[in-house]
Design a protein around this motif. Structure first.
Motif, PDB file in Angstrom:
ATOM      1  N   GLU A  69       0.860  -1.181   0.000  1.00  0.00           N
ATOM      2  CA  GLU A  69       0.000   0.000   0.000  1.00  0.00           C
ATOM      3  C   GLU A  69       0.894   1.227   0.000  1.00  0.00           C
ATOM      4  OE1 GLU A  69      -2.956  -0.050   3.062  1.00  0.00           O
ATOM      5  OE2 GLU A  69      -3.671  -2.036   2.494  1.00  0.00           O
ATOM      6  N   ASP A  70       0.352   2.330  -0.472  1.00  0.00           N
ATOM      7  CA  ASP A  70       1.151   3.557  -0.548  1.00  0.00           C
ATOM      8  C   ASP A  70       1.594   4.055   0.826  1.00  0.00           C
ATOM      9  OD1 ASP A  70       1.303   3.750  -3.262  1.00  0.00           O
ATOM     10  OD2 ASP A  70      -0.410   5.081  -3.453  1.00  0.00           O
ATOM     11  N   ALA A  71       0.655   4.175   1.740  1.00  0.00           N
ATOM     12  CA  ALA A  71       0.972   4.704   3.075  1.00  0.00           C
ATOM     13  C   ALA A  71      -0.023   4.146   4.082  1.00  0.00           C
ATOM     14  CB  ALA A  71       0.912   6.223   3.071  1.00  0.00           C
ATOM     15  N   PRO A  72       0.380   4.047   5.342  1.00  0.00           N
ATOM     16  CA  PRO A  72      -0.541   3.547   6.364  1.00  0.00           C
ATOM     17  C   PRO A  72      -1.580   4.598   6.739  1.00  0.00           C
ATOM     18  CG  PRO A  72       1.529   4.180   7.371  1.00  0.00           C
ATOM     19  CD  PRO A  72       1.704   4.337   5.889  1.00  0.00           C
ATOM     20  N   GLN A  73      -2.700   4.159   7.206  1.00  0.00           N
ATOM     21  CA  GLN A  73      -3.718   5.055   7.756  1.00  0.00           C
ATOM     22  C   GLN A  73      -3.382   5.244   9.227  1.00  0.00           C
ATOM     23  OE1 GLN A  73      -6.203   6.594   6.119  1.00  0.00           O
ATOM     24  NE2 GLN A  73      -5.425   5.723   4.226  1.00  0.00           N
ATOM     25  N   VAL A  74      -2.791   6.367   9.554  1.00  0.00           N
ATOM     26  CA  VAL A  74      -2.373   6.638  10.923  1.00  0.00           C
ATOM     27  C   VAL A  74      -3.447   7.500  11.589  1.00  0.00           C
ATOM     28  CG1 VAL A  74      -0.564   7.663  12.358  1.00  0.00           C
ATOM     29  CG2 VAL A  74       0.045   6.522  10.240  1.00  0.00           C
ATOM     30  N   PRO A  75      -3.948   7.073  12.745  1.00  0.00           N
ATOM     31  CA  PRO A  75      -4.978   7.870  13.416  1.00  0.00           C
ATOM     32  C   PRO A  75      -4.431   9.220  13.886  1.00  0.00           C
ATOM     33  CG  PRO A  75      -4.374   5.947  14.736  1.00  0.00           C
ATOM     34  CD  PRO A  75      -3.634   5.849  13.453  1.00  0.00           C
ATOM     35  N   ASP A  76      -5.331  10.179  14.065  1.00  0.00           N
ATOM     36  CA  ASP A  76      -4.932  11.527  14.489  1.00  0.00           C
ATOM     37  C   ASP A  76      -4.223  11.540  15.836  1.00  0.00           C
ATOM     38  OD1 ASP A  76      -5.947  12.633  12.196  1.00  0.00           O
ATOM     39  OD2 ASP A  76      -7.912  13.052  13.082  1.00  0.00           O
ATOM     40  N   ASP A  77      -4.583  10.611  16.717  1.00  0.00           N
ATOM     41  CA  ASP A  77      -3.982  10.577  18.047  1.00  0.00           C
ATOM     42  C   ASP A  77      -2.747   9.670  18.118  1.00  0.00           C
ATOM     43  OD1 ASP A  77      -5.354   8.228  17.725  1.00  0.00           O
ATOM     44  OD2 ASP A  77      -6.263   8.233  19.725  1.00  0.00           O
ATOM     45  N   TRP A  78      -2.131   9.408  16.976  1.00  0.00           N
ATOM     46  CA  TRP A  78      -0.933   8.560  16.915  1.00  0.00           C
ATOM     47  C   TRP A  78       0.164   9.217  17.731  1.00  0.00           C
ATOM     48  CZ3 TRP A  78       0.044   3.802  15.148  1.00  0.00           C
ATOM     49  CH2 TRP A  78       1.349   3.423  14.878  1.00  0.00           C
ATOM     50  N   ASP A  79       0.633   8.548  18.788  1.00  0.00           N
ATOM     51  CA  ASP A  79       1.604   9.163  19.683  1.00  0.00           C
ATOM     52  C   ASP A  79       3.051   8.820  19.352  1.00  0.00           C
ATOM     53  OD1 ASP A  79       1.435   6.553  20.431  1.00  0.00           O
ATOM     54  OD2 ASP A  79       1.138   6.923  22.561  1.00  0.00           O
ATOM     55  N   SER A  80       3.267   7.888  18.455  1.00  0.00           N
ATOM     56  CA  SER A  80       4.623   7.533  18.066  1.00  0.00           C
ATOM     57  C   SER A  80       5.162   8.592  17.112  1.00  0.00           C
ATOM     58  CB  SER A  80       4.629   6.166  17.386  1.00  0.00           C
ATOM     59  OG  SER A  80       5.914   5.867  16.913  1.00  0.00           O
ATOM     60  N   PRO A  84       4.815   3.821  10.501  1.00  0.00           N
ATOM     61  CA  PRO A  84       5.170   2.406  10.307  1.00  0.00           C
ATOM     62  C   PRO A  84       5.556   2.103   8.858  1.00  0.00           C
ATOM     63  CG  PRO A  84       2.827   2.649  10.825  1.00  0.00           C
ATOM     64  CD  PRO A  84       3.437   3.999  10.910  1.00  0.00           C
ATOM     65  N   LEU A  85       6.487   1.179   8.694  1.00  0.00           N
ATOM     66  CA  LEU A  85       6.933   0.765   7.369  1.00  0.00           C
ATOM     67  C   LEU A  85       6.157  -0.445   6.871  1.00  0.00           C
ATOM     68  CD1 LEU A  85      10.790   1.086   7.881  1.00  0.00           C
ATOM     69  CD2 LEU A  85       9.180   2.799   7.030  1.00  0.00           C
ATOM     70  N   SER A  86       5.537  -1.170   7.805  1.00  0.00           N
ATOM     71  CA  SER A  86       4.773  -2.362   7.437  1.00  0.00           C
ATOM     72  C   SER A  86       3.762  -2.665   8.528  1.00  0.00           C
ATOM     73  CB  SER A  86       5.708  -3.552   7.231  1.00  0.00           C
ATOM     74  OG  SER A  86       6.356  -3.864   8.455  1.00  0.00           O
ATOM     75  N   SER A  87       2.908  -3.612   8.216  1.00  0.00           N
ATOM     76  CA  SER A  87       1.886  -4.031   9.168  1.00  0.00           C
ATOM     77  C   SER A  87       1.737  -5.540   9.073  1.00  0.00           C
ATOM     78  CB  SER A  87       0.562  -3.344   8.831  1.00  0.00           C
ATOM     79  OG  SER A  87      -0.491  -3.899   9.559  1.00  0.00           O
ATOM     80  N   LEU A  88       1.599  -6.192  10.214  1.00  0.00           N
ATOM     81  CA  LEU A  88       1.386  -7.631  10.251  1.00  0.00           C
ATOM     82  C   LEU A  88       0.134  -7.892  11.067  1.00  0.00           C
ATOM     83  CD1 LEU A  88       2.496 -10.494   9.622  1.00  0.00           C
ATOM     84  CD2 LEU A  88       3.655 -10.399  11.830  1.00  0.00           C
ATOM     85  N   VAL A  89      -0.871  -8.466  10.431  1.00  0.00           N
ATOM     86  CA  VAL A  89      -2.115  -8.819  11.105  1.00  0.00           C
ATOM     87  C   VAL A  89      -2.239 -10.336  11.035  1.00  0.00           C
ATOM     88  CG1 VAL A  89      -4.618  -8.552  11.137  1.00  0.00           C
ATOM     89  CG2 VAL A  89      -3.175  -6.632  10.418  1.00  0.00           C
ATOM     90  N   ARG A  90      -2.152 -10.945  12.200  1.00  0.00           N
ATOM     91  CA  ARG A  90      -2.213 -12.410  12.249  1.00  0.00           C
ATOM     92  C   ARG A  90      -3.614 -12.892  11.918  1.00  0.00           C
ATOM     93  NH1 ARG A  90       2.295 -14.679  14.772  1.00  0.00           N
ATOM     94  NH2 ARG A  90       3.636 -13.128  15.726  1.00  0.00           N
ATOM     95  N   GLY A  91      -3.650 -13.970  11.157  1.00  0.00           N
ATOM     96  CA  GLY A  91      -4.927 -14.550  10.764  1.00  0.00           C
ATOM     97  C   GLY A  91      -5.515 -15.389  11.885  1.00  0.00           C
ATOM     98  N   SER A  92      -6.808 -15.628  11.768  1.00  0.00           N
ATOM     99  CA  SER A  92      -7.472 -16.502  12.730  1.00  0.00           C
ATOM    100  C   SER A  92      -8.544 -17.281  11.984  1.00  0.00           C
ATOM    101  CB  SER A  92      -8.096 -15.678  13.859  1.00  0.00           C
ATOM    102  OG  SER A  92      -9.073 -14.800  13.342  1.00  0.00           O
TER     103      SER A  92
END
Length: 148
Positions: A69-80, A84-92
């Motif tokens: 993806e082009d860029a992450p969707q960072v919430p307005d209250d992002w405190d970092s 992020p350069l990547s995202s890992l969402v574990r499957g279930s």
């Protein structure tokens, strides 16, 4: 006053003898550019890294979806302070694990093509290592652990 020779109808300009230039030359079928975009080249780079890692670790990884993806969707209250350069969402259950690489933040941090290649390799290897619960150096020895 010297007159220039008459142009034949439909002739395109070639002012400096370097050949034809411009969008008319670059257009491919259906108006698509023949030259690959930076997005296409980035996708190819990620695909090459993922294919290499998958070929060695597919038995241990299970079902993993890879995406760019082009860029992450960072919430307005992002405190970092970093993006992020990547995202890992574990499957279930039947939902697969999803590893997303963010193109723009990685390109922004890379000064050259070799930096870009090294960063993509590092990001993907670190996420796969996180998924497998092992050190990144085990997943791919090209990734050093000196920056911890």
């Amino acid at each position: 006053m010297a007159l220039s020779p008459p142009r034949r109808p439909g002739a395109l300009r070639d002012r400096h003898g370097r050949g034809m230039r411009g969008p008319a030359v670059l257009a491919g079928p259906h108006g698509a550019p023949r030259q690959r975009t930076s997005r296409d080249r980035f996708d190819d780079l990620v695909l090459a890294v993922v294919t290499d890692i998958e070929s060695r670790w597919e038995r241990h990884l299970g079902l993993v979806e890879y995406a760019v993806e082009d860029a992450p969707q960072v919430p307005d209250d992002w405190d970092s302070g970093t993006v992020p350069l990547s995202s890992l969402v574990r499957g279930s259950g039947s939902r697969p694990t999803r590893l997303v690489v963010f193109r723009r933040p990685i390109e922004h941090r890379s000064d050259s093509r070799s930096d870009l290649e090294a960063m993509v390799l590092t990001v993907v290897v670190e996420q796969v290592a996180e998924l497998l619960g092992i050190d990144p150096e085990v997943v791919d020895p090209r990734v050093g652990g000196g920056d911890e």
